[in-house]
Scaffold this active site. Structure first.
Site, PDB file in Angstrom:
ATOM      1  N   GLU A 203      -3.603   2.170  -7.429  1.00 56.02           N
ATOM      2  CA  GLU A 203      -4.045   3.078  -6.573  1.00 56.02           C
ATOM      3  C   GLU A 203      -3.126   4.219  -6.748  1.00 56.02           C
ATOM      4  O   GLU A 203      -2.053   4.351  -5.988  1.00 56.02           O
ATOM      5  CB  GLU A 203      -3.787   2.869  -4.970  1.00 56.02           C
ATOM      6  CG  GLU A 203      -4.751   1.482  -4.507  1.00 56.02           C
ATOM      7  CD  GLU A 203      -5.353   1.571  -3.141  1.00 56.02           C
ATOM      8  OE1 GLU A 203      -6.459   1.642  -3.142  1.00 56.02           O
ATOM      9  OE2 GLU A 203      -4.376   1.499  -2.380  1.00 56.02           O
TER      10      GLU A 203
ATOM     11  N   HIS B 185       0.861  -1.285   0.075  1.00 50.81           N
ATOM     12  CA  HIS B 185      -0.080   0.003   0.028  1.00 50.81           C
ATOM     13  C   HIS B 185       0.785   1.316   0.062  1.00 50.81           C
ATOM     14  O   HIS B 185       1.912   1.210   0.467  1.00 50.81           O
ATOM     15  CB  HIS B 185      -1.049   0.052   1.432  1.00 50.81           C
ATOM     16  CG  HIS B 185      -1.963   0.948   1.050  1.00 50.81           C
ATOM     17  ND1 HIS B 185      -1.655   2.335   1.445  1.00 50.81           N
ATOM     18  CD2 HIS B 185      -3.243   1.042   0.738  1.00 50.81           C
ATOM     19  CE1 HIS B 185      -2.818   3.109   1.228  1.00 50.81           C
ATOM     20  NE2 HIS B 185      -3.904   2.208   1.047  1.00 50.81           N
TER      21      HIS B 185
HETATM   22  C1  PEP Z   1      -6.684   3.264   0.687  1.00 50.57           C
HETATM   23  O1  PEP Z   1      -6.368   3.787   1.384  1.00 50.57           O
HETATM   24  O2  PEP Z   1      -6.369   2.215  -0.131  1.00 50.57           O
HETATM   25  C2  PEP Z   1      -7.741   3.949  -0.397  1.00 50.57           C
HETATM   26  C3  PEP Z   1      -7.950   3.927  -1.524  1.00 50.57           C
HETATM   27  O3  PEP Z   1      -8.345   5.102   0.473  1.00 50.57           O
HETATM   28  P1  PEP Z   1      -9.438   6.096   0.106  1.00 50.57           P
HETATM   29  O4  PEP Z   1     -10.451   5.456  -0.446  1.00 50.57           O
HETATM   30  O5  PEP Z   1      -9.612   6.836   1.550  1.00 50.57           O
HETATM   31  O6  PEP Z   1      -8.836   7.235  -0.685  1.00 50.57           O
END
Ligand code: PEP
Length: 259
Positions: free
Chosen positions: A166, A94
């Site tokens: 992400e 992450h």
């Molecule tokens: C995450 O921390 O993996 C994430 C997607 O957070 P958020 O949805 O709060 O942006």
């Protein structure tokens, strides 16, 4: 048929009592759909109690991280070997781990290998920072993070791996705002292209590739509806059971339209 994944990353929030209460709300308010797999990733502290409370017919548990050695003098760490009977998945790499805890590409690779060896399916998070994006390095970053993380993964093991795109600039923790569906599609296509290069056509078609970054109940359908998007990883909005239930419903509507 691939099941759409909707993952709740509770990050470092909720004590065990609060986590238990939120899980109870999930049980009450989230509908079960055959085509949708809902995964809950609470803090390490809550994994054990929630593993006893969770309705395993409806939800799966995920860790948010783990250590790559199985046991030994690694004070403060919890290994994937210790979690093997508790969780189905673990988030690995992450951006919070990479940025706040200096996790390198090699550490992520070791963690992926350790999870796989202990029968835990990795949810590998990859994505570029704003600075990398502004300097046109998105593809390079995706390439480096993905190929290193998968280095020890065999073609038999790839089918259990999940990739979450992400982009750091989209994550709420880093004051992000959601990616534009077009940008996100380009990144997802590139990830699948890389998987095809490494493991072939079949693996590329079968692997689940998700989007994560400030997803809400309002825009979840727009993301999941993009061709090649197999679900979402949800942070902040997953702490609100009504919003999270809305995201699961959106995933169900999209899956039904696809049928
Ligand atoms: C995450 O921390 O993996 C994430 C997607 O957070 P958020 O949805 O709060 O942006």
């Amino acid at each position: 048929m691939k099941r759409t994944l909707v993952i709740a990353n509770w990050k470092m929030n909720l004590n065990t009592h609060e986590a238990s209460m939120l899980l109870h709300r999930y049980h009450q308010h989230i509908a079960t759909h055959r085509d949708i797999e809902v995964v809950v990733a609470p803090s390490m502290l809550s994994l054990q109690p929630l593993s006893q409370e969770i309705d395993r017919h409806r939800f799966r548990l995920s860790a948010q991280d783990g250590y790559y050695k199985d046991e030994g003098g690694f004070t403060g760490e919890v290994s994937f070997a210790m979690m093997r009977d508790l969780v189905h998945y673990s988030i690995i790499g992450h951006s919070a781990r990479r940025i706040y805890f200096n996790e390198t590409l090699e550490v992520v690779r070791e963690k992926v290998a350790a999870a796989v060896r202990n029968g835990i399916a990795p949810i590998i998070c990859i994505g570029e920072t704003k600075q990398e994006r502004d300097s046109g390095e998105t593809k390079q970053v995706i390439h480096d993070q993905l190929t290193t993380a998968l280095r020890n993964v065999t073609s038999d093991e790839i089918e259990n791996i999940v990739i979450a795109y992400e982009p750091v600039w989209a994550i709420s923790t880093f004051d992000g705002e959601p990616a534009k569906p077009d940008d996100m599609k380009k990144a997802l296509d590139y990830i699948r292209f890389q998987v095809r290069e490494l493991y072939g056509e079949r693996a590329a078609a079968d692997i689940r590739v998700l989007y994560g970054g400030s997803v809400s109940d309002q825009d979840a359908a727009a993301f999941i509806g993009i061709e090649g998007c197999d679900g979402v990883l949800v942070g902040a909005a997953s702490l609100n059971y009504a919003k999270f239930a809305g995201i699961v419903d959106a995933a169900y509507r999209v899956a039904r339209e696809r049928e």
